[in-house]
Structures are given as C-alpha cells and as structure tokens.
Scaffold this motif. Structure first.
Motif, PDB file in Angstrom:
ATOM      1  N   LYS A 229      45.746  62.382  35.184  1.00 36.43           N
ATOM      2  CA  LYS A 229      45.327  62.039  36.418  1.00 36.43           C
ATOM      3  C   LYS A 229      44.286  60.727  36.398  1.00 36.43           C
ATOM      4  N   THR A 230      43.796  60.590  35.130  1.00 35.90           N
ATOM      5  CA  THR A 230      42.829  59.509  35.258  1.00 35.90           C
ATOM      6  C   THR A 230      43.235  58.599  33.983  1.00 35.90           C
ATOM      7  N   PHE A 231      43.190  57.028  34.061  1.00 34.62           N
ATOM      8  CA  PHE A 231      43.446  56.374  33.422  1.00 34.62           C
ATOM      9  C   PHE A 231      42.171  55.216  33.325  1.00 34.62           C
ATOM     10  N   ASN A 232      42.072  55.072  32.048  1.00 32.46           N
ATOM     11  CA  ASN A 232      40.741  53.897  31.765  1.00 32.46           C
ATOM     12  C   ASN A 232      41.165  52.645  31.501  1.00 32.46           C
ATOM     13  N   ALA A 233      42.453  52.243  31.265  1.00 28.20           N
ATOM     14  CA  ALA A 233      42.768  50.731  30.905  1.00 28.20           C
ATOM     15  C   ALA A 233      44.239  50.463  31.129  1.00 28.20           C
ATOM     16  N   GLY A 234      44.564  49.363  31.345  1.00 29.70           N
ATOM     17  CA  GLY A 234      45.842  48.999  31.604  1.00 29.70           C
ATOM     18  C   GLY A 234      46.344  47.342  31.256  1.00 29.70           C
TER      19      GLY A 234
ATOM     20  N   ILE B 164      38.256  49.704  35.720  1.00 23.26           N
ATOM     21  CA  ILE B 164      39.086  49.767  34.404  1.00 23.26           C
ATOM     22  C   ILE B 164      39.418  48.369  34.051  1.00 23.26           C
ATOM     23  N   PRO B 165      39.368  48.113  32.833  1.00 20.65           N
ATOM     24  CA  PRO B 165      39.927  46.660  32.611  1.00 20.65           C
ATOM     25  C   PRO B 165      41.394  46.776  32.711  1.00 20.65           C
ATOM     26  N   ILE B 166      41.842  45.435  33.057  1.00 17.18           N
ATOM     27  CA  ILE B 166      43.232  45.477  33.179  1.00 17.18           C
ATOM     28  C   ILE B 166      43.626  43.913  32.587  1.00 17.18           C
ATOM     29  N   TYR B 167      44.456  44.054  31.404  1.00 15.71           N
ATOM     30  CA  TYR B 167      44.688  42.917  30.606  1.00 15.71           C
ATOM     31  C   TYR B 167      46.150  42.221  30.989  1.00 15.71           C
ATOM     32  N   ILE B 168      46.115  41.146  31.144  1.00 18.94           N
ATOM     33  CA  ILE B 168      47.110  40.286  31.840  1.00 18.94           C
ATOM     34  C   ILE B 168      47.400  39.083  30.969  1.00 18.94           C
ATOM     35  N   ALA B 169      48.623  39.162  30.408  1.00 17.35           N
ATOM     36  CA  ALA B 169      49.164  38.022  29.678  1.00 17.35           C
ATOM     37  C   ALA B 169      50.649  37.550  29.977  1.00 17.35           C
ATOM     38  N   GLN B 170      50.893  36.273  29.664  1.00 12.97           N
ATOM     39  CA  GLN B 170      52.154  35.831  29.883  1.00 12.97           C
ATOM     40  C   GLN B 170      53.101  36.030  28.615  1.00 12.97           C
ATOM     41  N   ALA B 171      54.215  36.800  28.824  1.00 11.84           N
ATOM     42  CA  ALA B 171      55.250  37.203  27.869  1.00 11.84           C
ATOM     43  C   ALA B 171      55.872  36.012  27.373  1.00 11.84           C
ATOM     44  N   PRO B 172      56.486  35.793  26.137  1.00 12.65           N
ATOM     45  CA  PRO B 172      56.970  34.840  25.464  1.00 12.65           C
ATOM     46  C   PRO B 172      58.457  34.527  26.282  1.00 12.65           C
ATOM     47  N   GLU B 173      58.621  33.375  26.367  1.00 11.99           N
ATOM     48  CA  GLU B 173      59.892  32.837  27.121  1.00 11.99           C
ATOM     49  C   GLU B 173      60.880  33.196  26.199  1.00 11.99           C
TER      50      GLU B 173
ATOM     51  N   LEU C 248      33.451  45.356  36.395  1.00 14.56           N
ATOM     52  CA  LEU C 248      33.348  44.643  35.098  1.00 14.56           C
ATOM     53  C   LEU C 248      33.430  43.203  34.947  1.00 14.56           C
ATOM     54  N   HIS C 249      33.258  42.630  33.843  1.00 12.81           N
ATOM     55  CA  HIS C 249      33.311  41.237  34.040  1.00 12.81           C
ATOM     56  C   HIS C 249      34.784  40.715  33.892  1.00 12.81           C
ATOM     57  N   GLU C 250      34.958  39.366  34.343  1.00 15.32           N
ATOM     58  CA  GLU C 250      36.565  39.024  34.265  1.00 15.32           C
ATOM     59  C   GLU C 250      36.348  37.588  33.591  1.00 15.32           C
ATOM     60  N   TYR C 251      37.249  37.577  32.724  1.00 12.24           N
ATOM     61  CA  TYR C 251      37.171  36.596  31.672  1.00 12.24           C
ATOM     62  C   TYR C 251      38.522  36.285  31.175  1.00 12.24           C
ATOM     63  N   THR C 252      38.759  35.084  30.481  1.00 12.94           N
ATOM     64  CA  THR C 252      39.780  34.744  29.628  1.00 12.94           C
ATOM     65  C   THR C 252      39.406  34.968  27.953  1.00 12.94           C
ATOM     66  N   ILE C 253      40.255  35.275  27.247  1.00 16.49           N
ATOM     67  CA  ILE C 253      40.106  35.109  25.866  1.00 16.49           C
ATOM     68  C   ILE C 253      41.269  35.119  25.022  1.00 16.49           C
ATOM     69  N   CYS C 254      41.252  34.744  23.848  1.00 22.00           N
ATOM     70  CA  CYS C 254      42.588  34.649  22.997  1.00 22.00           C
ATOM     71  C   CYS C 254      42.934  35.904  22.549  1.00 22.00           C
ATOM     72  N   PHE C 255      44.391  36.197  22.272  1.00 18.83           N
ATOM     73  CA  PHE C 255      44.745  37.628  22.051  1.00 18.83           C
ATOM     74  C   PHE C 255      44.156  37.758  20.792  1.00 18.83           C
TER      75      PHE C 255
ATOM     76  N   SER D  58      39.937  43.429  36.174  1.00 16.00           N
ATOM     77  CA  SER D  58      39.624  44.867  36.454  1.00 16.00           C
ATOM     78  C   SER D  58      40.483  45.138  37.859  1.00 16.00           C
ATOM     79  N   ILE D  59      40.486  46.347  38.027  1.00 16.48           N
ATOM     80  CA  ILE D  59      41.102  46.955  39.387  1.00 16.48           C
ATOM     81  C   ILE D  59      39.893  46.593  40.413  1.00 16.48           C
ATOM     82  N   TYR D  60      38.762  46.627  40.167  1.00 11.68           N
ATOM     83  CA  TYR D  60      37.710  46.424  41.253  1.00 11.68           C
ATOM     84  C   TYR D  60      37.816  44.895  41.613  1.00 11.68           C
ATOM     85  N   HIS D  61      38.137  43.980  40.824  1.00  2.87           N
ATOM     86  CA  HIS D  61      38.324  42.500  40.869  1.00  2.87           C
ATOM     87  C   HIS D  61      39.933  42.340  41.563  1.00  2.87           C
TER      88      HIS D  61
END
Length: 226
Positions: free
Chosen positions: A153-158, A187-196, A74-81, A214-217
């Motif tokens: 047993k199968t997941f499509n996003a995290g 599958i896409p994996i969304y990563i964000a910085q939690a509020p301090e 999948l494509h890897e990129y950054t985007i606003c919440f 994504s998990i393959y990245h």
C-alpha cells in the motif's frame, strides 16, 4: 504735426503693439493650458476606466495559507542515465522492459512504468488500451494496482518511460493523483525517453538524459480527504 510729436507717437504705437503681442501670447498660452488641462482630465478618466476593467493583481503568497498543505519537496533535476543511482537505473530498465508488453493498437503509443514498494519489491506495468477508450489503463496504474493487489500500500519510488520525439512523457493527471494516494511522502519519479528503435532487448545509453522529478512536483495541490 512736428517731427518730435510724430516720433513720440511712433514710440507709443510701438509700445502698444508690444503690449498687444504680449497679451495675444498670454491669451494663446492660457488657451493652450486650458486645452492641455482638458486633455489631461480626459486621459485620467480613460485611465480610471481601464483600471476598473483590469483584473486585480493584489493577493497573498500561497505559502501563507493555512488551508493549503506545504509538504517538503524533493529536488527536481536532470542527470545522465549512467550517473543515476542504482534505484533509478533499475526502475527505468524495468519500466523499459515492461513497455515491450504494452497493448496499444489504437494509439501505438507504448508506455512502461515501474514502482518500488516500501518493502523493496518492484512492480511493473504497461498501458492497456481498449476499443471503447474508457476502459483503457495507464502503465502507472497497472504497476501500482499489481502491487496493491499483493498487499503493498506504500511506494517510495517510480519510473515512467515512453517514446515521444518532443521529449519526456510524464504521468497524466489521473495517474498523478493515483500515485499520490499511495505515497506517504514525496517520492522520486524517474522519467526517460524510450529508444525509438524496436529492439528485442531495449536499453538506455549512458549519456541519455533523465528527468528526476517527484510526485509533489507533478501534483503540487493534490486532492485528499485527510
């Protein structure tokens, strides 16, 4: 001796002196050439020695190997919440809420995770530490194990959230392999910085930057028995 003979002798002497100077110049050139040739040979030997000691850079592109799988990523990129799709926002918010329950008295590094199963159900988890360190469980595996224990047993996003001043916190190596085990494709994996801030009801700002990977990245060459 007559003046004519004296003049002739001087002319002959001049010619001899010129020939001698020419011979001396030629001799100097030949000596310089020999020294230069000697230096060039020494330099060539040194270069050969350096080349022998250097690691070889010759190889073949990984994509040409039949022993390494090349799945579609999948494509890897950054985007606003605020611009994320509903799936990404929901998972990040669920992961952020799960982070509130993290048990991290030793590192004080709280992590929350959320994974959506193939059936659409979302499972959340937080990191759980232990004084012995070895029995610690990461948030990603906590969420996945909850789903697996209920028959998914199968997941499509995290999604994974944590606060680190330097930026994103991505899954550790063990979790990457664990996620891959239950992802039948990328599958896409969304990563964000939690509020301090430690607000009771944490929330993301709309302009908060999110890494969509994504998990393959995250794990391009996974271990698999298949």
């Amino acid at each position: 001796m007559s003046k004519n003979k004296m003049s002739q002798k001087r002319k002959e002497l001049k010619k001899c002196m010129k020939r001698l100077d020419a011979l001396q110049n030629e001799l100097a050139k030949r000596k310089t050439y020999k020294r230069l040739k000697c230096y060039m040979e020494q330099l060539k030997e040194l270069q050969n020695e350096v080349d022998r000691r250097q690691p070889r850079q010759i190889g073949y592109p990984v994509s040409g190997s039949l022993k390494i799988p090349h799945p579609v990523k999948l494509h890897e990129y950054t985007i606003c919440f605020g611009q994320l799709d509903n799936c990404g926002r929901e998972l990040l918010e669920d992961a952020l809420n799960a982070r509130c329950y993290a048990y991290a008295p030793y590192s004080n590094f709280k992590v929350g995770a959320a994974f959506r199963s193939k059936g659409g159900k979302v499972f959340t988890g937080c990191n759980v530490e232990n004084v012995a360190f070895t029995p610690c469980c990461c948030a990603e595996r906590t969420a996945l194990v909850k789903g697996i224990s209920e028959g998914c047993k199968t997941f499509n996003a995290g999604a994974v959230v944590a606060y680190h001043p330097a930026g994103y916190t991505t899954p550790c190596g063990v979790c990457r392999q664990f996620i891959h085990e239950f992802a039948k494709m990328d599958i896409p994996i969304y990563i964000a910085q939690a509020p301090e801030s430690s607000a009771k009801v944490p929330a993301f700002e709309d302009d908060e930057e999110v890494l969509v990977t994504s998990i393959y990245h995250l794990l391009p060459h996974c271990f698999s028995k298949y």
